[in-house]
Design an enzyme around this catalytic site. Structure first.
Site, PDB file in Angstrom:
ATOM      1  N   VAL A  18     -68.690 -49.052  13.719  1.00  0.00           N
ATOM      2  CA  VAL A  18     -67.115 -48.550  13.732  1.00  0.00           C
ATOM      3  C   VAL A  18     -65.738 -49.384  14.903  1.00  0.00           C
ATOM      4  O   VAL A  18     -65.005 -49.971  14.999  1.00  0.00           O
ATOM      5  CB  VAL A  18     -66.569 -47.222  14.289  1.00  0.00           C
ATOM      6  CG1 VAL A  18     -65.334 -47.526  13.727  1.00  0.00           C
ATOM      7  CG2 VAL A  18     -68.144 -46.568  13.250  1.00  0.00           C
TER       8      VAL A  18
ATOM      9  N   LYS B 156     -68.254 -32.820  10.047  1.00  0.00           N
ATOM     10  CA  LYS B 156     -67.088 -33.131  10.302  1.00  0.00           C
ATOM     11  C   LYS B 156     -66.842 -31.346   9.274  1.00  0.00           C
ATOM     12  O   LYS B 156     -65.565 -31.557   8.823  1.00  0.00           O
ATOM     13  CB  LYS B 156     -67.159 -33.416   8.377  1.00  0.00           C
ATOM     14  CG  LYS B 156     -67.828 -35.091   9.456  1.00  0.00           C
ATOM     15  CD  LYS B 156     -68.288 -35.507   7.868  1.00  0.00           C
ATOM     16  CE  LYS B 156     -68.680 -37.800   8.606  1.00  0.00           C
ATOM     17  NZ  LYS B 156     -69.871 -37.857   7.635  1.00  0.00           N
TER      18      LYS B 156
HETATM   19  N1  LIG Z   1     -71.432 -45.511  11.309  1.00  0.00           N
HETATM   20  C1  LIG Z   1     -70.330 -44.993  10.377  1.00  0.00           C
HETATM   21  O1  LIG Z   1     -69.842 -45.247   9.206  1.00  0.00           O
HETATM   22  C2  LIG Z   1     -69.601 -43.505  11.251  1.00  0.00           C
HETATM   23  C3  LIG Z   1     -68.503 -43.441  10.608  1.00  0.00           C
HETATM   24  C4  LIG Z   1     -67.242 -42.692  11.522  1.00  0.00           C
HETATM   25  C5  LIG Z   1     -67.441 -42.165  12.229  1.00  0.00           C
HETATM   26  N2  LIG Z   1     -68.888 -43.035  13.163  1.00  0.00           N
HETATM   27  C6  LIG Z   1     -68.780 -41.934  14.618  1.00  0.00           C
HETATM   28  O2  LIG Z   1     -68.508 -43.103  15.566  1.00  0.00           O
HETATM   29  C7  LIG Z   1     -69.424 -43.284  16.674  1.00  0.00           C
HETATM   30  C8  LIG Z   1     -70.148 -44.815  16.226  1.00  0.00           C
HETATM   31  O3  LIG Z   1     -70.659 -44.882  15.958  1.00  0.00           O
HETATM   32  P1  LIG Z   1     -71.395 -46.274  15.568  1.00  0.00           P
HETATM   33  O4  LIG Z   1     -72.391 -46.979  14.096  1.00  0.00           O
HETATM   34  O5  LIG Z   1     -70.626 -47.531  15.376  1.00  0.00           O
HETATM   35  O6  LIG Z   1     -72.676 -46.570  16.351  1.00  0.00           O
HETATM   36  P2  LIG Z   1     -73.589 -47.977  16.440  1.00  0.00           P
HETATM   37  O7  LIG Z   1     -73.332 -49.123  15.744  1.00  0.00           O
HETATM   38  O8  LIG Z   1     -74.629 -47.297  17.440  1.00  0.00           O
HETATM   39  O9  LIG Z   1     -72.959 -48.203  17.998  1.00  0.00           O
HETATM   40  C9  LIG Z   1     -72.210 -47.708  19.403  1.00  0.00           C
HETATM   41  C10 LIG Z   1     -71.620 -48.093  20.341  1.00  0.00           C
HETATM   42  O10 LIG Z   1     -71.230 -47.554  21.834  1.00  0.00           O
HETATM   43  C11 LIG Z   1     -72.213 -48.062  22.994  1.00  0.00           C
HETATM   44  N3  LIG Z   1     -71.845 -47.002  23.711  1.00  0.00           N
HETATM   45  C12 LIG Z   1     -72.687 -46.279  23.845  1.00  0.00           C
HETATM   46  N4  LIG Z   1     -73.458 -45.788  24.890  1.00  0.00           N
HETATM   47  C13 LIG Z   1     -72.191 -46.405  25.794  1.00  0.00           C
HETATM   48  C14 LIG Z   1     -71.488 -45.790  27.096  1.00  0.00           C
HETATM   49  N5  LIG Z   1     -71.920 -44.951  27.780  1.00  0.00           N
HETATM   50  N6  LIG Z   1     -69.608 -46.439  27.716  1.00  0.00           N
HETATM   51  C15 LIG Z   1     -70.057 -47.089  26.329  1.00  0.00           C
HETATM   52  N7  LIG Z   1     -70.814 -47.574  25.233  1.00  0.00           N
HETATM   53  C16 LIG Z   1     -71.436 -47.153  25.210  1.00  0.00           C
HETATM   54  C17 LIG Z   1     -72.705 -49.050  22.346  1.00  0.00           C
HETATM   55  O11 LIG Z   1     -73.232 -50.030  23.446  1.00  0.00           O
HETATM   56  P3  LIG Z   1     -73.913 -51.697  23.054  1.00  0.00           P
HETATM   57  O12 LIG Z   1     -72.723 -52.336  22.504  1.00  0.00           O
HETATM   58  O13 LIG Z   1     -74.168 -51.987  24.215  1.00  0.00           O
HETATM   59  O14 LIG Z   1     -75.839 -50.699  21.890  1.00  0.00           O
HETATM   60  C18 LIG Z   1     -72.115 -49.614  21.320  1.00  0.00           C
HETATM   61  O15 LIG Z   1     -71.531 -50.504  21.236  1.00  0.00           O
HETATM   62  C19 LIG Z   1     -70.214 -42.375  16.833  1.00  0.00           C
HETATM   63  O16 LIG Z   1     -69.984 -41.116  16.749  1.00  0.00           O
HETATM   64  C20 LIG Z   1     -70.482 -42.479  15.210  1.00  0.00           C
HETATM   65  O17 LIG Z   1     -70.869 -40.763  14.710  1.00  0.00           O
HETATM   66  C21 LIG Z   1     -69.193 -43.472  12.866  1.00  0.00           C
END
Ligand SMILES: NC(=O)c1ccc[n+]([C@@H]2O[C@H](COP(=O)([O-])OP(=O)(O)OC[C@H]3O[C@@H](n4cnc5c(N)ncnc54)[C@H](OP(=O)(O)O)[C@@H]3O)[C@@H](O)[C@H]2O)c1
Length: 399
Positions: free
Chosen positions: A15, A197
């Site tokens: 995201v 949600k």
């Molecule tokens: N994926 C989807 O389609 C989607 C849709 C709607 C909502 N969401 C929500 O959006 C959020 C992110 O999802 P995502 O799929 O983008 O996750 P992701 O691809 O796993 O990426 C997570 C990111 O968070 C960073 N991170 C983790 N802990 C951290 C901290 N303490 N401080 C700073 N950065 C930190 C990670 O850092 P590193 O890069 O260093 O590992 C990574 O860049 C979640 O809450 C999810 O539920 C996701």
């Protein structure tokens, strides 16, 4: 009046990168990402090192930054970041549904005390603009129900298994590779993601703040080919459906369950990573929203819209929560379920009010009967762990 914004971005995963790309492609938009905070110091990035920090206070204590976008994959750390940001007077946009659903009441209180905005359209159903519609468009409508497909991974898996005869585990792996699935698959497959949600949507639709643990969610953890065979023989599809609906004059019920969907329903044709929301209301009647429910750009588009709303100082009003004669939450609602099982002792957990159909076979058995949501809620861990499958027949859903 439109304002320019300086942004601090937490998270640069699926995201975070999606939002960053959208923002940098819209050069005249008037928002600039000043710093990106991430976690893993060893990870290779597609931007120069100077864009990143590993220290949250580089953003949270930076007086130049007025808006935080929080898209990390950790609910407790996200709560800490968001509460600190709000206390520091920074506007916040987040997509973290788990964190929001677990802390909604206190976050609403905090944003009002601090008089800063917390927006989260991207948390619920990706690109579908449901929260702002509930807040602004349906704010005075008498809503009968909000139902829909809120979880992309399980819908993707069910579509793959049903339409293409792909094995469940292979379909799950593909959903993970495509970035739809949560890091922990239980969040998707046991219906937790859809539950979070639903809790958020119910707060805006009906003004009820209900804790996720008070709401029934059962998913497709133990889904078998027998369940698919049963559905196909009857001409049904199986979808993981979140429901919040009015019960009588003053109550509202909510639950997440797989459901048999007949061909005449709009949700029948919602496939793969698409989400959908059906709003049934007294005057506008039935309305159907469909869109991509996950992925960097669809979720990023909802976040982008929230950033834009912040430029005009938009805040949620939670009008239905603050109105008089608010509705209260109930689990006292009967539904009809199909329960597939292998061993008779599984049935002991269920207090059916009426049984309408039974089948005993050498491969599997099932029973169809009426049961209260309150009974299923008491055994929700069992529903997601025992080798059984519960599916709402949908027969008692119509209001
Ligand atoms: N994926 C989807 O389609 C989607 C849709 C709607 C909502 N969401 C929500 O959006 C959020 C992110 O999802 P995502 O799929 O983008 O996750 P992701 O691809 O796993 O990426 C997570 C990111 O968070 C960073 N991170 C983790 N802990 C951290 C901290 N303490 N401080 C700073 N950065 C930190 C990670 O850092 P590193 O890069 O260093 O590992 C990574 O860049 C979640 O809450 C999810 O539920 C996701």
């Amino acid at each position: 009046m439109k304002k320019n914004l300086k942004i601090g971005l937490f998270g640069y995963g699926v995201v975070g990168q999606g939002v960053y790309e959208i923002l940098t492609q819209n050069k005249t938009f008037g928002a600039e990402v000043v710093k990106i905070c991430v976690k893993d110091r060893k990870k290779r990035r597609n931007l120069p090192e100077s864009h990143f920090t590993f220290e949250k206070n580089d953003i949270l204590l930076n007086p130049e930054i007025d808006l935080i976008i929080e898209v990390i994959n950790h609910a407790d750390e996200a709560f800490d970041i968001i509460t600190t940001a709000l206390k520091n007077g920074k506007k916040v946009v987040t997509a973290n549904k788990k964190m929001l659903a677990e802390h909604l009441a206190e976050l609403v209180k905090l944003q009002q005390e601090q008089n800063v905005s917390l927006l989260y359209e991207g948390s619920s159903c990706g690109s579908i603009p449901i929260i702002r519609n509930l807040e602004e468009y349906y704010d005075n409508e008498l809503l009968y129900s909000i139902r829909g497909i809120f979880n992309s991974s399980s819908n993707y898996i069910l579509s793959k298994v049903y339409n293409e005869n792909v094995d469940f585990d292979i379909a799950l792996k593909k959903a993970q590779d495509l970035g739809f699935a949560e890091t922990d698959p239980t969040l998707d497959l046991a219906g937790y993601d859809a539950l979070f949600k639903l809790v958020i949507i119910a707060a805006h639709a009906y003004g009820v703040f209900v804790k996720p643990e008070e709401v029934l969610n059962a998913g497709i953890m133990n889904f078998s080919r027998f369940d698919m065979q049963f559905a196909k023989e009857k001409g049904y599809k199986i979808k993981l459906i979140s429901t919040v609906r009015k019960v009588g004059d003053d109550k509202v019920a909510m639950f997440v369950l797989p459901e048999f969907v007949t061909e005449d329903r709009q949700l029948y044709n919602v496939e793969y990573e698409y989400n959908a929301v059906v709003v049934e209301a007294a005057f506008s009647d039935k309305q159907f929203f469909q869109g991509k429910g996950a992925g960097g750009h669809p979720t990023g588009s909802a976040i982008f819209s929230d950033i834009s709303a912040n430029m005009y100082d938009y805040k949620y009003g939670y009008k239905k929560h603050y109105q008089e004669n608010k509705l209260s939450y109930t689990t006292d609602l009967p539904i009809e379920i199909y329960l597939r099982y292998y061993e008779e002792h599984n049935l002991n957990q269920f207090q059916f009010e009426k049984i309408t159909e039974r089948y005993y076979g050498k491969d599997f058995s099932y029973v169809i009967g009426t049961i209260k949501i309150s009974n299923l809620l008491k055994i929700k861990d069992y529903l997601n762990t025992a080798d059984i499958q519960v599916i709402n027949t949908g027969k008692l859903n119509d209001i």
